[in-house]
Design a protein around this motif. Structure first.
Motif, PDB file in Angstrom:
ATOM      1  N   GLY A  18       0.820  -1.220   0.000  1.00  0.00           N
ATOM      2  CA  GLY A  18       0.000   0.000   0.000  1.00  0.00           C
ATOM      3  C   GLY A  18       0.845   1.256   0.000  1.00  0.00           C
ATOM      4  O   GLY A  18       0.550   2.222  -0.723  1.00  0.00           O
ATOM      5  N   ILE A  19       1.943   1.245   0.776  1.00  0.00           N
ATOM      6  CA  ILE A  19       2.827   2.417   0.809  1.00  0.00           C
ATOM      7  C   ILE A  19       3.477   2.634  -0.551  1.00  0.00           C
ATOM      8  O   ILE A  19       3.601   3.757  -1.045  1.00  0.00           O
ATOM      9  N   VAL A  20       3.887   1.511  -1.191  1.00  0.00           N
ATOM     10  CA  VAL A  20       4.509   1.623  -2.514  1.00  0.00           C
ATOM     11  C   VAL A  20       3.522   2.209  -3.522  1.00  0.00           C
ATOM     12  O   VAL A  20       3.866   3.091  -4.329  1.00  0.00           O
ATOM     13  N   TYR A  21       2.281   1.709  -3.509  1.00  0.00           N
ATOM     14  CA  TYR A  21       1.263   2.243  -4.423  1.00  0.00           C
ATOM     15  C   TYR A  21       1.054   3.746  -4.202  1.00  0.00           C
ATOM     16  O   TYR A  21       0.932   4.521  -5.168  1.00  0.00           O
ATOM     17  N   ILE A  22       0.995   4.147  -2.959  1.00  0.00           N
ATOM     18  CA  ILE A  22       0.758   5.564  -2.667  1.00  0.00           C
ATOM     19  C   ILE A  22       1.923   6.419  -3.143  1.00  0.00           C
ATOM     20  O   ILE A  22       1.735   7.487  -3.756  1.00  0.00           O
ATOM     21  N   VAL A  61      -3.829   8.831  -9.371  1.00  0.00           N
ATOM     22  CA  VAL A  61      -5.017   8.815  -8.508  1.00  0.00           C
ATOM     23  C   VAL A  61      -5.462   7.379  -8.236  1.00  0.00           C
ATOM     24  O   VAL A  61      -5.781   7.000  -7.097  1.00  0.00           O
ATOM     25  N   ALA A  62      -5.466   6.550  -9.287  1.00  0.00           N
ATOM     26  CA  ALA A  62      -5.869   5.152  -9.105  1.00  0.00           C
ATOM     27  C   ALA A  62      -4.896   4.410  -8.192  1.00  0.00           C
ATOM     28  O   ALA A  62      -5.306   3.586  -7.351  1.00  0.00           O
ATOM     29  N   MET A  68      -4.433   2.923  -0.562  1.00  0.00           N
ATOM     30  CA  MET A  68      -5.199   3.122   0.663  1.00  0.00           C
ATOM     31  C   MET A  68      -5.999   1.872   1.019  1.00  0.00           C
ATOM     32  O   MET A  68      -6.147   1.520   2.202  1.00  0.00           O
ATOM     33  N   PHE A  69      -6.523   1.190   0.005  1.00  0.00           N
ATOM     34  CA  PHE A  69      -7.242  -0.055   0.301  1.00  0.00           C
ATOM     35  C   PHE A  69      -6.281  -1.179   0.714  1.00  0.00           C
ATOM     36  O   PHE A  69      -6.657  -2.088   1.439  1.00  0.00           O
ATOM     37  N   LYS A  70      -5.044  -1.140   0.194  1.00  0.00           N
ATOM     38  CA  LYS A  70      -4.060  -2.130   0.629  1.00  0.00           C
ATOM     39  C   LYS A  70      -3.712  -1.948   2.096  1.00  0.00           C
ATOM     40  O   LYS A  70      -3.489  -2.926   2.818  1.00  0.00           O
ATOM     41  N   LEU A  71      -3.651  -0.670   2.515  1.00  0.00           N
ATOM     42  CA  LEU A  71      -3.397  -0.406   3.924  1.00  0.00           C
ATOM     43  C   LEU A  71      -4.689  -0.636   4.689  1.00  0.00           C
ATOM     44  O   LEU A  71      -5.380   0.295   5.101  1.00  0.00           O
ATOM     45  N   ASN A  72      -5.047  -1.874   4.855  1.00  0.00           N
ATOM     46  CA  ASN A  72      -6.350  -2.208   5.423  1.00  0.00           C
ATOM     47  C   ASN A  72      -6.490  -1.658   6.831  1.00  0.00           C
ATOM     48  O   ASN A  72      -7.465  -1.002   7.170  1.00  0.00           O
ATOM     49  N   GLY A  73      -5.484  -1.893   7.654  1.00  0.00           N
ATOM     50  CA  GLY A  73      -5.576  -1.404   9.016  1.00  0.00           C
ATOM     51  C   GLY A  73      -5.551   0.110   9.075  1.00  0.00           C
ATOM     52  O   GLY A  73      -6.344   0.732   9.791  1.00  0.00           O
ATOM     53  N   PHE A  75      -6.362   2.237   6.682  1.00  0.00           N
ATOM     54  CA  PHE A  75      -7.566   2.792   6.078  1.00  0.00           C
ATOM     55  C   PHE A  75      -8.762   2.653   7.012  1.00  0.00           C
ATOM     56  O   PHE A  75      -9.578   3.554   7.136  1.00  0.00           O
ATOM     57  N   THR A  76      -8.828   1.495   7.691  1.00  0.00           N
ATOM     58  CA  THR A  76      -9.922   1.309   8.649  1.00  0.00           C
ATOM     59  C   THR A  76      -9.823   2.298   9.797  1.00  0.00           C
ATOM     60  O   THR A  76     -10.828   2.869  10.235  1.00  0.00           O
ATOM     61  N   ALA A  77      -8.603   2.552  10.253  1.00  0.00           N
ATOM     62  CA  ALA A  77      -8.427   3.528  11.325  1.00  0.00           C
ATOM     63  C   ALA A  77      -8.792   4.941  10.853  1.00  0.00           C
ATOM     64  O   ALA A  77      -9.371   5.738  11.596  1.00  0.00           O
ATOM     65  N   PHE A  78      -8.451   5.209   9.593  1.00  0.00           N
ATOM     66  CA  PHE A  78      -8.783   6.531   9.055  1.00  0.00           C
ATOM     67  C   PHE A  78     -10.299   6.737   8.979  1.00  0.00           C
ATOM     68  O   PHE A  78     -10.825   7.779   9.356  1.00  0.00           O
ATOM     69  N   ILE A  79     -10.991   5.707   8.521  1.00  0.00           N
ATOM     70  CA  ILE A  79     -12.451   5.800   8.445  1.00  0.00           C
ATOM     71  C   ILE A  79     -13.055   5.908   9.837  1.00  0.00           C
ATOM     72  O   ILE A  79     -13.996   6.676  10.085  1.00  0.00           O
ATOM     73  N   ALA A  80     -12.523   5.123  10.756  1.00  0.00           N
ATOM     74  CA  ALA A  80     -13.035   5.193  12.128  1.00  0.00           C
ATOM     75  C   ALA A  80     -12.795   6.572  12.728  1.00  0.00           C
ATOM     76  O   ALA A  80     -13.621   7.088  13.480  1.00  0.00           O
ATOM     77  N   LEU A  81     -11.631   7.149  12.371  1.00  0.00           N
ATOM     78  CA  LEU A  81     -11.352   8.487  12.879  1.00  0.00           C
ATOM     79  C   LEU A  81     -12.355   9.497  12.372  1.00  0.00           C
ATOM     80  O   LEU A  81     -12.694  10.455  13.054  1.00  0.00           O
TER      81      LEU A  81
END
Length: 597
Positions: A18-22, A61-62, A68-73, A75-81
């Motif tokens: 996920g970090i590499v993709y970003i 952008v893609a 962000m979806f690869k960073l599951n944990g 991304f989930t924390a970001f949404i929860a925040l």
């Protein structure tokens, strides 16, 4: 345990991917933006540069979204925040969809406007189609950003408040915003209108109540001595009809002083060519055209002698006697009247001579000095005439010569240059198809008693003018109905002598004109009328003030309706909480405590 370690390793691997993709996505977006910025001024006509730049941006952008979806944990924390997954949904999916749509419209329109809809025209569109598409893209861009602004405000309120609370708050906000916007627009319109009026008119006008204003020199000198008065200028006005190109238009002609009008109004700065104010005076003097060279008159004993300024005809010439020639000293030779005398040899296109010989010049103009020489402003050139005969090709008769005088620029006729100048507005130019340097006729409804027609009816005043320049004030009425000439020319045109209509005065601040009006009135006395720009345009500004009050009342009602919605919502909340309120009262809660809750 091994399964747990493999899951942990898999999670770590997903995070690294996920970090590499970003990172790759950010690099691609930066590369695309730099490519667009560097090649913007030198874009290819095919538009390939922009296609190459769009590719990395879309890919970036893609890649960021996938990372962000690869960073599951993470991304989930970001949404929860953001309270979108860990808490109840307070921002609906419709709201999120509208935010995304507005972002797409706004940013997409901005990118297309600065890439495809430019002067380079990479899509090779027709100019008219390109302008229409650019207008549509601009509207879409503005609509997208406006929608985004509204969605952010409404979504923010909905995030913290309930639906029944958000609706009244949005109603009050929209009503208040509409009230502020309308009042701001009205105030700006009034300010702009005031600026244009003060640009075309002076701060104060001084006129005479009764009689002709002939002592204006003394009055102007007394006004200029008042402290705070910056400048003053005389003016004269009349209603006339201006006619040109088979078009007539009733206008107001205003005589001004070209030397001082620029210190009182903005007429000079409103001219398309500021040097046009200098062309109000005739460009040439035509006095010598009215003078005929005189020869001494012989004394006459006639009963009705010729006037003394009548040019003499000279001694009579006897053509019955044969002319003397060098070959016949006694004058016996008689010229052949049937054969016209041929001029000396003139160069032709065949011998390569493009100028008339000296013999031909003597034949054409004679050896004596010319009585009526060419005017000094006659357009001439040092280049020889051009020969378009093309005699060598045989397509044109060799006897026919076609020449063209290579003048540098077309010149106005001497009659036109001798006319006084007139300044016309841009809207009047559109109506009557005028152009600078054209002759126009000005006809006044006033008549000249000393100039009757055949039936004894006085002929109206009329005079020809030369269009000296075009002005633009931004006020349609001023640009259509006003024309300006020099005050001397208008006085001579209407046969008024040294009489004016009033004096325009400029002071330091237009808001302080009432004090100066009172001071000038006390100085000049009751025989003079002194009015400022507010009195002269009182009806217009009164209508604007009334319109502002009406708009305030209408929009105030909108705010009142939204306020009633809030009150009704609070009453409904209180009614719904009747059981809870009764329980708190039973436990001993006070009224103030309940109000606080």
């Amino acid at each position: 345990m091994a399964g747990d370690l493999s899951d942990l390793d898999r999670a770590q691997q997903q995070k690294r991917r996920g970090i590499v993709y970003i990172v790759v996505g950010i690099v691609a977006i930066v590369f695309g933006a730099l490519t667009t910025w560097v090649t913007y001024d030198n874009a290819s006509n095919s538009g390939g540069t922009y296609v190459i730049a769009y590719g990395p941006i879309v890919f970036g952008v893609a890649a960021i979204l996938r990372g962000m979806f690869k960073l599951n944990g993470a991304f989930t924390a970001f949404i929860a925040l953001r309270y979108l997954m860990s808490r109840n949904h307070r921002v609906s999916k419709i709201m999120l969809f509208m935010v995304g749509l507005s972002l797409l419209l706004g940013i997409g329109g901005l990118i297309v406007e600065h890439t495809l809809m430019t002067r380079h025209n990479p899509l090779k569109l027709e100019p008219e189609l390109l302008m229409n598409l650019a207008r549509v893209v601009s509207i879409v861009k503005v609509a997208g950003f406006v929608l985004l602004f509204f969605m952010i405000i409404i979504g923010g309120l909905r995030y913290f408040f309930s639906f029944f609370t958000t609706v009244p708050l949005v109603g009050v906000w929209i009503g208040t915003g509409a009230l502020v916007c309308v009042l701001s627009v009205m105030s700006g319109f009034e300010s702009d209108l005031r600026q244009k009026i003060l640009g075309s008119n002076a701060h104060i006008q001084v006129t005479r109540n009764e009689g002709d204003f002939v002592e204006w020199h003394e009055v102007k000198a007394r006004i200029d001595k008042i402290p705070g008065v910056l400048a003053s200028t005389p003016y004269a006005m009349s209603e006339v009809v201006i006619a040109a190109n088979n078009n007539g238009m009733p206008v107001i002609i205003k005589g001004i002083d070209p030397n001082s009008v620029g210190t009182v109004t903005d007429l000079v700065s409103d001219l398309e060519d500021r040097d046009a104010i200098k062309r109000l005076a005739p460009l040439v003097e035509d006095q010598h055209d009215l003078h005929v060279p005189q020869s001494p008159q012989k004394p006459s004993n006639g009963v009705d002698p010729s006037p003394p300024d009548m040019p003499g005809g000279g001694d009579p010439i006897d053509f019955s006697q044969p002319a003397k020639s060098d070959g016949d000293a006694d004058g016996s030779a008689v010229p052949d009247v049937d054969r016209p005398t041929e001029p000396p040899h003139v160069g032709s296109a065949r011998d390569g001579s493009d100028k008339l010989g000296s013999d031909a010049a003597q034949y054409l103009v004679g050896k004596d000095q010319l009585v009526d020489p060419a005017p000094p402003d006659l357009a001439t050139t040092d280049e020889p005439p051009r020969d378009y005969s093309d005699a060598g090709s045989g397509s044109i008769d060799p006897a026919i010569r076609v020449v063209d005088l290579p003048l540098d620029s077309p010149a106005l006729s001497r009659r036109t240059q001798a006319l006084p100048g007139i300044l016309v507005g841009r809207e009047l130019v559109k109506q009557t198809h005028l152009y600078t340097g054209e002759e126009v006729r000005v006809v006044s409804p006033l008549s000249d008693p000393a100039n009757p027609d055949a039936t004894g009816t006085p002929v109206p005043f009329n005079r020809d003018y030369r269009v000296a320049g075009i002005f633009f004030t931004g006020m349609y009425e001023y640009d259509l109905k006003y024309v300006y000439v020099s005050i001397d020319s208008l006085q001579d045109f209407l046969d008024r002598g040294d009489i004016i209509d009033g004096i325009e005065v400029r002071v330091g601040s237009p808001d302080e004109t009432p004090a100066y009006v009172q001071r000038i009135s006390e100085l000049l006395g009751p025989q003079y009328s002194v009015k400022d720009w507010q009195d002269l345009n009182r009806s217009l500004f009164a209508a604007l003030k009334l319109e502002k009050i009406a708009m305030f009342l209408v929009l105030g009602i909108v705010i009142l309706v939204a306020s009633f919605s809030i009150v009704g919502n609070l009453i409904m909340v209180v009614v719904e909480k009747a059981r809870e309120i009764a329980l708190l009262k039973t436990l001993g809660a006070s009224d103030n405590g309940l109000m606080g809750v």
